[in-house]
Scaffold this motif. Structure first.
Motif, PDB file in Angstrom:
ATOM      1  N   UNK A 179       0.822  -1.208   0.000  1.00  0.00           N
ATOM      2  CA  UNK A 179       0.000   0.000   0.000  1.00  0.00           C
ATOM      3  C   UNK A 179       0.860   1.265   0.000  1.00  0.00           C
ATOM      4  N   UNK A 180       1.980   1.214   0.731  1.00  0.00           N
ATOM      5  CA  UNK A 180       2.887   2.372   0.766  1.00  0.00           C
ATOM      6  C   UNK A 180       3.462   2.653  -0.625  1.00  0.00           C
ATOM      7  N   UNK A 181       3.787   1.606  -1.361  1.00  0.00           N
ATOM      8  CA  UNK A 181       4.278   1.812  -2.729  1.00  0.00           C
ATOM      9  C   UNK A 181       3.193   2.418  -3.619  1.00  0.00           C
ATOM     10  N   UNK A 182       1.962   2.028  -3.422  1.00  0.00           N
ATOM     11  CA  UNK A 182       0.860   2.529  -4.259  1.00  0.00           C
ATOM     12  C   UNK A 182       0.533   3.995  -3.971  1.00  0.00           C
ATOM     13  N   UNK A 183       0.830   4.440  -2.760  1.00  0.00           N
ATOM     14  CA  UNK A 183       0.430   5.781  -2.321  1.00  0.00           C
ATOM     15  C   UNK A 183       1.423   6.869  -2.749  1.00  0.00           C
ATOM     16  N   UNK A 184       0.954   7.899  -3.468  1.00  0.00           N
ATOM     17  CA  UNK A 184       1.859   8.996  -3.843  1.00  0.00           C
ATOM     18  C   UNK A 184       2.364   9.792  -2.641  1.00  0.00           C
ATOM     19  N   UNK A 185       1.649   9.725  -1.520  1.00  0.00           N
ATOM     20  CA  UNK A 185       2.104  10.394  -0.301  1.00  0.00           C
ATOM     21  C   UNK A 185       3.297   9.658   0.299  1.00  0.00           C
ATOM     22  N   UNK A 186       3.210   8.329   0.338  1.00  0.00           N
ATOM     23  CA  UNK A 186       4.251   7.518   0.973  1.00  0.00           C
ATOM     24  C   UNK A 186       5.391   7.176   0.020  1.00  0.00           C
ATOM     25  N   UNK A 187       5.109   7.187  -1.265  1.00  0.00           N
ATOM     26  CA  UNK A 187       6.090   6.798  -2.268  1.00  0.00           C
ATOM     27  C   UNK A 187       6.493   8.011  -3.109  1.00  0.00           C
ATOM     28  N   UNK A 188       7.657   8.555  -2.802  1.00  0.00           N
ATOM     29  CA  UNK A 188       8.151   9.707  -3.562  1.00  0.00           C
ATOM     30  C   UNK A 188       9.498   9.351  -4.222  1.00  0.00           C
ATOM     31  N   UNK A 189       9.585   8.084  -4.650  1.00  0.00           N
ATOM     32  CA  UNK A 189      10.798   7.585  -5.279  1.00  0.00           C
ATOM     33  C   UNK A 189      10.973   8.170  -6.682  1.00  0.00           C
ATOM     34  N   UNK A 190      12.211   8.118  -7.147  1.00  0.00           N
ATOM     35  CA  UNK A 190      12.498   8.609  -8.500  1.00  0.00           C
ATOM     36  C   UNK A 190      13.009   7.487  -9.409  1.00  0.00           C
ATOM     37  N   UNK A 191      13.030   6.228  -8.891  1.00  0.00           N
ATOM     38  CA  UNK A 191      13.425   5.113  -9.758  1.00  0.00           C
ATOM     39  C   UNK A 191      12.183   4.518 -10.427  1.00  0.00           C
ATOM     40  N   UNK A 192      12.304   3.307 -10.962  1.00  0.00           N
ATOM     41  CA  UNK A 192      11.162   2.728 -11.697  1.00  0.00           C
ATOM     42  C   UNK A 192       9.999   2.327 -10.804  1.00  0.00           C
ATOM     43  N   UNK A 193      10.175   2.432  -9.474  1.00  0.00           N
ATOM     44  CA  UNK A 193       9.091   2.089  -8.538  1.00  0.00           C
ATOM     45  C   UNK A 193       8.352   3.317  -8.001  1.00  0.00           C
ATOM     46  N   UNK A 194       8.639   4.495  -8.531  1.00  0.00           N
ATOM     47  CA  UNK A 194       7.982   5.705  -8.037  1.00  0.00           C
ATOM     48  C   UNK A 194       7.570   6.630  -9.162  1.00  0.00           C
ATOM     49  N   UNK A 195       6.716   7.606  -8.816  1.00  0.00           N
ATOM     50  CA  UNK A 195       6.295   8.590  -9.814  1.00  0.00           C
ATOM     51  C   UNK A 195       4.887   8.312 -10.292  1.00  0.00           C
ATOM     52  N   UNK A 196       4.752   7.848 -11.529  1.00  0.00           N
ATOM     53  CA  UNK A 196       3.421   7.571 -12.101  1.00  0.00           C
ATOM     54  C   UNK A 196       2.764   6.398 -11.375  1.00  0.00           C
ATOM     55  N   UNK A 197       1.456   6.274 -11.518  1.00  0.00           N
ATOM     56  CA  UNK A 197       0.759   5.135 -10.906  1.00  0.00           C
ATOM     57  C   UNK A 197       1.290   3.817 -11.477  1.00  0.00           C
ATOM     58  N   UNK A 198       1.604   3.811 -12.762  1.00  0.00           N
ATOM     59  CA  UNK A 198       2.166   2.598 -13.367  1.00  0.00           C
ATOM     60  C   UNK A 198       3.451   2.176 -12.642  1.00  0.00           C
ATOM     61  N   UNK A 199       4.289   3.151 -12.306  1.00  0.00           N
ATOM     62  CA  UNK A 199       5.519   2.845 -11.565  1.00  0.00           C
ATOM     63  C   UNK A 199       5.232   2.462 -10.114  1.00  0.00           C
ATOM     64  N   UNK A 200       4.285   3.167  -9.490  1.00  0.00           N
ATOM     65  CA  UNK A 200       3.965   2.893  -8.090  1.00  0.00           C
ATOM     66  C   UNK A 200       3.339   1.513  -7.908  1.00  0.00           C
ATOM     67  N   UNK A 201       2.669   1.011  -8.939  1.00  0.00           N
ATOM     68  CA  UNK A 201       2.085  -0.337  -8.816  1.00  0.00           C
ATOM     69  C   UNK A 201       3.042  -1.435  -9.294  1.00  0.00           C
ATOM     70  N   UNK A 202       4.230  -1.033  -9.723  1.00  0.00           N
ATOM     71  CA  UNK A 202       5.192  -2.021 -10.235  1.00  0.00           C
ATOM     72  C   UNK A 202       5.556  -3.066  -9.180  1.00  0.00           C
ATOM     73  N   UNK A 203       5.744  -2.621  -7.932  1.00  0.00           N
ATOM     74  CA  UNK A 203       6.087  -3.545  -6.841  1.00  0.00           C
ATOM     75  C   UNK A 203       5.016  -4.634  -6.724  1.00  0.00           C
ATOM     76  N   UNK A 204       3.748  -4.227  -6.681  1.00  0.00           N
ATOM     77  CA  UNK A 204       2.630  -5.174  -6.603  1.00  0.00           C
ATOM     78  C   UNK A 204       2.589  -6.069  -7.842  1.00  0.00           C
TER      79      UNK A 204
END
Length: 394
Positions: A179-204
């Motif tokens: 859930x933390x990866x999915x959340x733009x509040x909790x996930x402010x990464x700049x690699x392929x796991x952060x940024x757009x929703x597509x990137x934020x859902x990459x972990x899942x």
């Protein structure tokens, strides 16, 4: 007598047939020993639930890393050291044609300061809200560590299948790591796991696709997902719908809908003013019309009529029940045999609104954990008198 919709079977997208529409949602048992191993108490408890008639029984959150616990007493499965007792647990929990699914989880930054000096998270953003001081500030995971955690989730799922569990559920709700990866509040990464929703859902997505590849197309994989985080700048309903559609496209077998986190525990308090409201039902009905994946709602179901109405009107595919099954473990059998009387769970209160807001969810969890331990020890659940805590029927 007309056959209840609750008594009908449900066929998952992969062809697995569930014997009825009852779904026991995960509740953390906190019964593991000091080495975080499952034991006879788990075997006993899940034998009782299996004999109680539920179609799918989901375990409490099983953690993928001994150095990252959500609370004391969590079961951790990171290798095969406990295979013998896992097999016993699976055998007991799959009796009576019951599906037993292991819920697989990592707490991320929601690991209490008593357990984690420096918890990990997508980004170094502390837990807010009234529970914030319970947790130490997290550090951000490296990209390599993220990939290692994906592998841990997959490994735990493979062990679950080998032990005889008949499915797994990825915990992507309640403010934990996915859930933390999915959340733009909790996930402010700049690699392929952060940024757009597509990137934020990459972990899942990587966890799911890795599990699917390892477990095969016939093994059920479910997801528990927030409808929203109920916090500004967090995971929104719009985001959630996109994740649901993506996971459906990838072949997920079932999605359980929830919401909130320790910062705003809607999963415990509900989404409306009335105590009779079934949590997240409107959202579930909305996404159910968009995808061909079974959608399950948990929280708030108490009366037989409300359960049947929700199924008949296509608001949910199964009836998710958690806390009532810690008080009356055979609710499904009672309903199907026409003997059920509405179970009223206990609302615990300190009689102080401020304290309730701060401690209410934790007190509630403690009460139900104690009931589960009583069942596991062959005792009946009962009211527990705690100093300064009072009960009101909810």
């Amino acid at each position: 007598m007309k056959k209840l919709k609750m008594a009908e079977t449900l066929t998952l997208p992969n062809g697995t047939i569930i014997k009825n529409r009852f779904f026991k949602s995960a509740m953390s048992e906190t019964m593991a020993n000091r080495k975080n191993q499952p034991n006879q108490l788990h075997v006993n408890l899940y034998r009782v639930w299996a004999s109680g008639g539920t179609g799918i029984v989901v375990t409490g959150n099983v953690m993928v890393d001994r150095s990252a616990l959500g609370e004391p007493g969590n079961v951790v499965v990171e290798d095969e050291r406990d295979m013998d007792v896992l097999k016993q647990w699976a055998k007991a929990g799959t009796a009576n044609n019951t599906q037993l699914w292991m819920q697989i989880n990592h707490p991320g930054k929601q690991s209490p300061r008593t357990l984690s000096k420096e918890p990990v998270a997508p980004s170094a953003i502390p837990v807010g809200g009234s529970y914030g001081n319970v947790f130490n500030n997290p550090r951000a995971l490296t990209t390599t560590e993220v990939k290692e955690l994906v592998t841990r989730f997959i490994t735990t799922a493979k062990i679950a299948k080998k032990a005889g569990f008949t499915g797994v559920q990825i915990h992507g709700a309640h403010g934990y790591l996915v859930n933390q990866f999915l959340s733009p509040h909790d996930n402010q990464r700049t690699d392929e796991y952060g940024g757009t929703l597509e990137n934020r859902m990459r972990f899942l997505v990587e966890i799911y696709t890795g599990m699917r590849e390892s477990l095969g197309s016939n093994f059920p994989i479910g997801l528990k997902l927030n409808s929203t985080d109920f916090k500004e700048g967090g995971f929104t309903e719009e985001d959630s719908i996109k994740v649901v559609k993506k996971m459906a496209e990838l072949g997920i077998d079932l999605i359980e809908v929830s919401g909130g986190s320790y910062e705003n525990p809607k999963m415990s308090s509900g989404t409306g003013e009335g105590s009779d409201e079934v949590f997240f039902l409107d959202y579930a009905k909305k996404i159910k019309s968009m995808v061909d994946v079974p959608i399950v709602v948990t929280g708030g179901f108490r009366s037989k009529d409300s359960m049947e109405e929700a199924l008949m009107n296509n608001k949910t595919s199964m009836i998710g029940i958690a806390r009532p099954l810690a008080l009356v473990p055979d609710i499904p059998n009672q309903i199907l045999e026409g003997q059920y009387k509405t179970v009223n769970t206990q609302r615990l209160t300190t009689c102080s609104k401020a304290l309730d807001k701060k401690l209410g969810a934790l007190i509630g969890n403690s009460y139900y954990e104690q009931q589960m331990k009583r069942i596991a020890k062959g005792k009946k659940p009962k009211d527990i008198k705690m100093a300064g805590v009072h009960y009101s029927i909810h």
